[in-house]
Design a protein around this motif. Sequence first.
Motif, mmCIF file in Angstrom:
data_model
loop_
_atom_site.group_PDB
_atom_site.id
_atom_site.type_symbol
_atom_site.label_atom_id
_atom_site.label_comp_id
_atom_site.label_asym_id
_atom_site.label_seq_id
_atom_site.Cartn_x
_atom_site.Cartn_y
_atom_site.Cartn_z
ATOM 1 N N ARG A 1 0.839 -1.212 0.000
ATOM 2 C CA ARG A 1 0.000 0.000 0.000
ATOM 3 C C ARG A 1 0.868 1.254 0.000
ATOM 4 O O ARG A 1 1.838 1.338 0.748
ATOM 5 C CB ARG A 1 -0.917 0.044 1.237
ATOM 6 N N VAL B 1 1.237 5.363 0.672
ATOM 7 C CA VAL B 1 0.678 6.234 1.712
ATOM 8 C C VAL B 1 0.433 7.630 1.151
ATOM 9 O O VAL B 1 1.350 8.267 0.635
ATOM 10 C CB VAL B 1 1.673 6.336 2.895
ATOM 11 N N SER B 2 -0.788 8.087 1.256
ATOM 12 C CA SER B 2 -1.111 9.463 0.849
ATOM 13 C C SER B 2 -0.412 10.437 1.778
ATOM 14 O O SER B 2 -0.446 10.252 2.987
ATOM 15 C CB SER B 2 -2.609 9.672 1.039
ATOM 16 N N ALA C 1 3.104 12.133 6.509
ATOM 17 C CA ALA C 1 1.859 11.507 6.964
ATOM 18 C C ALA C 1 2.160 10.268 7.780
ATOM 19 O O ALA C 1 1.535 9.988 8.805
ATOM 20 C CB ALA C 1 0.979 11.160 5.764
ATOM 21 N N GLN D 1 -5.638 -0.346 9.295
ATOM 22 C CA GLN D 1 -6.598 0.696 8.916
ATOM 23 C C GLN D 1 -7.546 1.024 10.067
ATOM 24 O O GLN D 1 -7.937 2.171 10.237
ATOM 25 C CB GLN D 1 -7.383 0.260 7.682
ATOM 26 N N HIS E 1 -5.502 3.110 12.556
ATOM 27 C CA HIS E 1 -5.129 4.446 12.068
ATOM 28 C C HIS E 1 -6.070 4.882 10.943
ATOM 29 O O HIS E 1 -5.664 4.938 9.781
ATOM 30 C CB HIS E 1 -3.679 4.445 11.554
ATOM 31 N N PRO E 2 -7.292 5.218 11.292
ATOM 32 C CA PRO E 2 -8.255 5.552 10.240
ATOM 33 C C PRO E 2 -7.858 6.788 9.425
ATOM 34 O O PRO E 2 -8.337 6.961 8.297
ATOM 35 C CB PRO E 2 -9.569 5.786 11.010
ATOM 36 N N ASP E 3 -6.976 7.621 9.972
ATOM 37 C CA ASP E 3 -6.602 8.836 9.229
ATOM 38 C C ASP E 3 -5.552 8.587 8.152
ATOM 39 O O ASP E 3 -5.317 9.430 7.291
ATOM 40 C CB ASP E 3 -6.036 9.888 10.195
ATOM 41 N N LEU E 4 -4.911 7.448 8.242
ATOM 42 C CA LEU E 4 -3.857 7.155 7.264
ATOM 43 C C LEU E 4 -4.523 6.683 5.965
ATOM 44 O O LEU E 4 -5.223 5.680 5.946
ATOM 45 C CB LEU E 4 -2.965 6.044 7.832
ATOM 46 N N GLU E 5 -4.291 7.445 4.896
ATOM 47 C CA GLU E 5 -4.946 7.087 3.636
ATOM 48 C C GLU E 5 -4.003 6.221 2.799
ATOM 49 O O GLU E 5 -2.879 6.637 2.499
ATOM 50 C CB GLU E 5 -5.274 8.376 2.881
ATOM 51 N N LEU E 6 -4.462 5.016 2.463
ATOM 52 C CA LEU E 6 -3.596 4.073 1.739
ATOM 53 C C LEU E 6 -4.160 3.766 0.350
ATOM 54 O O LEU E 6 -5.370 3.742 0.158
ATOM 55 C CB LEU E 6 -3.490 2.769 2.538
ATOM 56 N N HIS E 7 -3.247 3.501 -0.603
ATOM 57 C CA HIS E 7 -3.667 3.205 -1.977
ATOM 58 C C HIS E 7 -3.012 1.926 -2.484
ATOM 59 O O HIS E 7 -1.816 1.740 -2.300
ATOM 60 C CB HIS E 7 -3.235 4.325 -2.933
#
Length: 548
Positions: A483, A485-486, A491, A525, A528-534
């Motif tokens: 994944r 990381v945004s 971040a 996830q 750490h709900p604030d961590l945006e993963l792609h």
Amino acid sequence: MVSSPTPSPDPGSIALAEAVSRRRNFAIISHPDAGKTTLTEKLLLYGGAIQQAGAVKAKGEQRKVTSDWMELEKQRGISITSTVLQFDYDGTTVNLLDTPGHQDFSEDTYRTLAAADNAVMLVDAAKGLEPQTRKLFEVCRMRRIPIFTFINKMDRPGRDPLELIDEIEQELGLTCWPVNWPIGSGDRFRGVIDRRSQDLLLFERAERGRQSLERRLEPGDPARHELVEPELLEQASEELELLDGAGAELDLERVHAGELSPVFFGSAMTNFGVRPFLDAFLGLAQRPVARESDQGPVDPLRPEFSGFVFKLQANMDPRHRDRVAFVRVCSGRFEKDMSVRHARSGRTIRLSRPQKLFGQDREVVEDAYPGDVIGLNNPGMFSIGDTLYTGARVEYEGIPCFSPEIFAWLRNPNPSAFKSFRKGVNELREEGAVQVLYDTDPSKRDPILAAVGQLQLEVVQYRLENEYGVTSRLEPLEFSVARWVSGGWPALESVGRLFNCKTVRDAWDRPVLLFRNDWNLHQLQEDHPDLELHGVAPVVSGVEPIAL
Ligand code: G4P
């Protein structure tokens, strides 16, 4: 008052408009063994690009046109690499973008689909939709590529045609519009009815390996009833009525939006239904279309040249030991010796030896138009997704990297060969043969290879040895999910220490998290709900990658 004369159209723009309207470009998507090689060969025969059946597959001396050129491919009987096959047919210039047959190389296929305006989905009549077909279909859907379906192997016992249509409609959510309809199947396959003209195209079985003779009988022809069992004709007519009753119409706008698929039945091996398919396909397929860029959609009729790199390949021909960048022309006329701007670096480059590649053969091209693909010598400057242009600056949307699922350390057991090892790893990464990640600990210098399929790793090792003279060792890592990381490193640092995952950096120095499984990913996830993963790496622009 004297009115000013109407300006006469510029001959260059007339030639461009004419060239664009004559071009069709497509890729074939299928599951291995559905008959892609066989169909490709038959299409090339019609285009006069090859003289005899079997040339695509022929071995040894006769092996002229083939996309299976690598030694490993020959040994393993798989198709890894892909090339572009261009031929003229009935006034149309057709560009067939060949894709690798093996599913471990699906990333290469995704990139090729980024350069395609149309796709032909090849389905085995006995098997229906298969995993690889579904996967590639999803990529076409994402890009809204028009899909034409060819249901193959009709000479053999297969599934009920209505059931096949139903499967495609239900599973893929794609409306089907059969352009022709089969009469009988397997041993009792008699041919197809052309839905628009109601002509009957008769299948005359020949000995194994021979071509079927296609005979066309018009609606009033009495021979129809002599040559085909009345009950089979009746059944086909009833099924056609059912289809007509279902109400879908052959709406070209819906075809071009990727919502409606014209469907054809045939048999590539016996060459039955291939020419009618090609004729209808070229009439229905979309011509080269506008492509998205940072300046909005770019029309192919934009007078200035622009295009993007969708594939890189090193050492295609061991005699030349070259590196080729495949560029899809998107607008304007490309000319040999042209000076173009490389959008990512801002540098101007003169393209002095552009090539047209056809399997192993190559020739210098003088010019090319939207929809065409040219091969450029790549002195290490081009990356996948790079834009080349003349005139006002334009940059096309990049091609995303897909999420790898297999990870392994690549060890170099022979330190004295480090220079060649490094060169090989860097070049194979540039080509997109594999993704390369690095440990965050600078003392661990060995690269981590990240791939979609296991064979990709084998190819890297094989090519390192054969093309760069270095042996290597793979040490598998127990991860299966990656994944991005945004917000990058800041971040990641803001959330503090992470558990049950390994942080590595990619070739653009971005953090990538590796997980053993989806469960660990979900756990993180939740924590750490604030961590945006792609799952798909964001496209990079304007940055040079880190080399090993
Ligand atoms: P692929 O590139 O999609 O992997 O498929 P390919 O064309 O290699 O075809 C896979 C097998 O299916 C081949 O048989 C091919 O001859 C056969 N095939 C393709 N089209 C048809 C068709 O319309 N009807 C029938 N009956 N068979 C078809 P093979 O035994 O693996 O190879 P070969 O001995 O024929 O070369």
